[in-house]
Write an enzyme that holds these catalytic residues in place. Structure first.
Site, PDB file in Angstrom:
ATOM      1  N   GLY A 187       0.850  -1.201   0.000  1.00  0.00           N
ATOM      2  CA  GLY A 187       0.000   0.000   0.000  1.00  0.00           C
ATOM      3  C   GLY A 187       0.880   1.242   0.000  1.00  0.00           C
ATOM      4  O   GLY A 187       0.727   2.146  -0.832  1.00  0.00           O
ATOM      5  N   HIS A 188       1.836   1.267   0.934  1.00  0.00           N
ATOM      6  CA  HIS A 188       2.765   2.400   1.010  1.00  0.00           C
ATOM      7  C   HIS A 188       3.563   2.522  -0.296  1.00  0.00           C
ATOM      8  O   HIS A 188       3.789   3.618  -0.805  1.00  0.00           O
ATOM      9  CB  HIS A 188       3.769   2.203   2.158  1.00  0.00           C
TER      10      HIS A 188
ATOM     11  N   LYS B 183      -7.663   3.935   1.866  1.00  0.00           N
ATOM     12  CA  LYS B 183      -7.972   2.996   2.946  1.00  0.00           C
ATOM     13  C   LYS B 183      -8.425   3.796   4.166  1.00  0.00           C
ATOM     14  O   LYS B 183      -9.311   3.405   4.906  1.00  0.00           O
ATOM     15  CB  LYS B 183      -6.743   2.167   3.285  1.00  0.00           C
TER      16      LYS B 183
END
Ligand code: AMP
Length: 285
Positions: A36-37, A149
């Site tokens: 995600g990062h 998110k």
């Protein structure tokens, strides 16, 4: 890659880059990096001259009974991942550097916090906004990248940037998931094996909700009930909230219409997971 721990050194370095006319893309994180990062970083990398990433587990945004101590940390692993993913500056300040004394002035978020995580986590977004004001001032990014998110966080940052006139473009980035649908999160490592096996049911419940809406259901209470039943039946987690709002305004809806967010938070033994989907009901036929 330049690893910087001192705020002063960071400011000096940014000043030099700015004088050279470089644009800075910034990805704030709490570390224990995952895909995600890395997706946020890749986008920032492609849109700016310099990619700056911060790793700071911000105590101000954790409540007294939350997981500040057990939040996963591994700076060595993170710094290798950052280096391999084209990060130019990795900013890793200490808590003492960021908060040498009790802050004499902090942010107080007023809008869009009486719902979702804002309601459940008292003061959380005040802590997020306070650390971001500091980080934005230190790193002076041209663009800042945030994951959907944390959709409510994106809404709060949007307000922060416009209310405080930060010359920063907010870039929201789609949720990155595991193959089984679980939204990637640093906290996933704190799930037990059994909980990890159950966790994909969260996204599954969101997809079920979307299908129900596609099939014509327009009553948000009925859809919320459907999600709660699915999570209760298939997981050992305790539901913190299942809520549906307009997005991005986060207004209550009596009937499902326009762009909406369906968001959930579920507490497991050592970790609280959040997930959401956003879509436009009008686009569903
Ligand atoms: P964190 O380290 O959890 O504070 O997250 C740092 C940034 O990465 C935030 O903007 C998050 O919304 C974003 N992020 C975390 N997990 C994901 C994910 N699975 N997909 C997309 N963005 C994410």
């Amino acid at each position: 890659m330049k690893v910087v721990t001192s705020i002063k050194e960071m400011q000096q370095h940014i000043k030099t880059l700015k004088l050279e006319g470089k644009t800075v893309g910034f990805v704030p994180t709490m570390g224990f990096l995952h895909e995600g990062h890395l997706t946020l970083m890749n986008k920032a990398r492609s849109e700016n001259d310099v990619l700056a990433v911060s790793i700071f587990v911000n105590p101000l945004q954790f409540g007294p009974n939350e997981d500040f101590d057990s939040y996963p940390r591994d700076f060595e692993r993170d710094s290798k991942l950052a280096e391999n993913n084209g990060v130019d500056i990795l900013f890793h300040p200490s808590t003492e550097d960021m908060y040498p004394t009790k802050m004499s002035l902090t942010a107080n978020v007023h809008s869009r916090i009486d719902v979702l995580c804002g309601r459940q986590r008292n003061g959380h977004f005040d802590g997020v906004a306070t650390v971001l004001i500091k980080l934005f001032n230190i790193l002076q990014p041209d663009r800042a990248y945030f994951g959907l998110k944390d959709a409510q966080q994106v809404a709060v940052v949007d307000g922060l940037i416009s209310d405080f006139n930060f010359p920063i473009k907010l870039v929201p980035v789609e949720i990155v998931r595991e193959e089984d649908g679980l939204a990637k999160s640093s906290r996933n490592v704190n799930l037990t094996d059994k909980e990890r096996a159950e966790a994909p049911r969260l996204y599954e419940s969101l997809q079920m909700a979307k299908t129900a809406i596609e099939d014509g259901q327009r009553n948000p209470r009925v859809v919320e009930e459907l999600i709660m039943n699915h999570i209760t039946k298939h997981t050992s987690g305790a539901i913190d909230y299942v809520e549906i709002y307009s997005y991005p305004a986060l207004d209550e809806l009596s009937e499902l219409t326009g762009k909406i967010i369906i968001a959930i938070a579920v507490k497991f033994t050592k970790v609280r997971l959040i997930d959401n989907i956003t879509f436009d009901v009008k686009e569903i036929f």
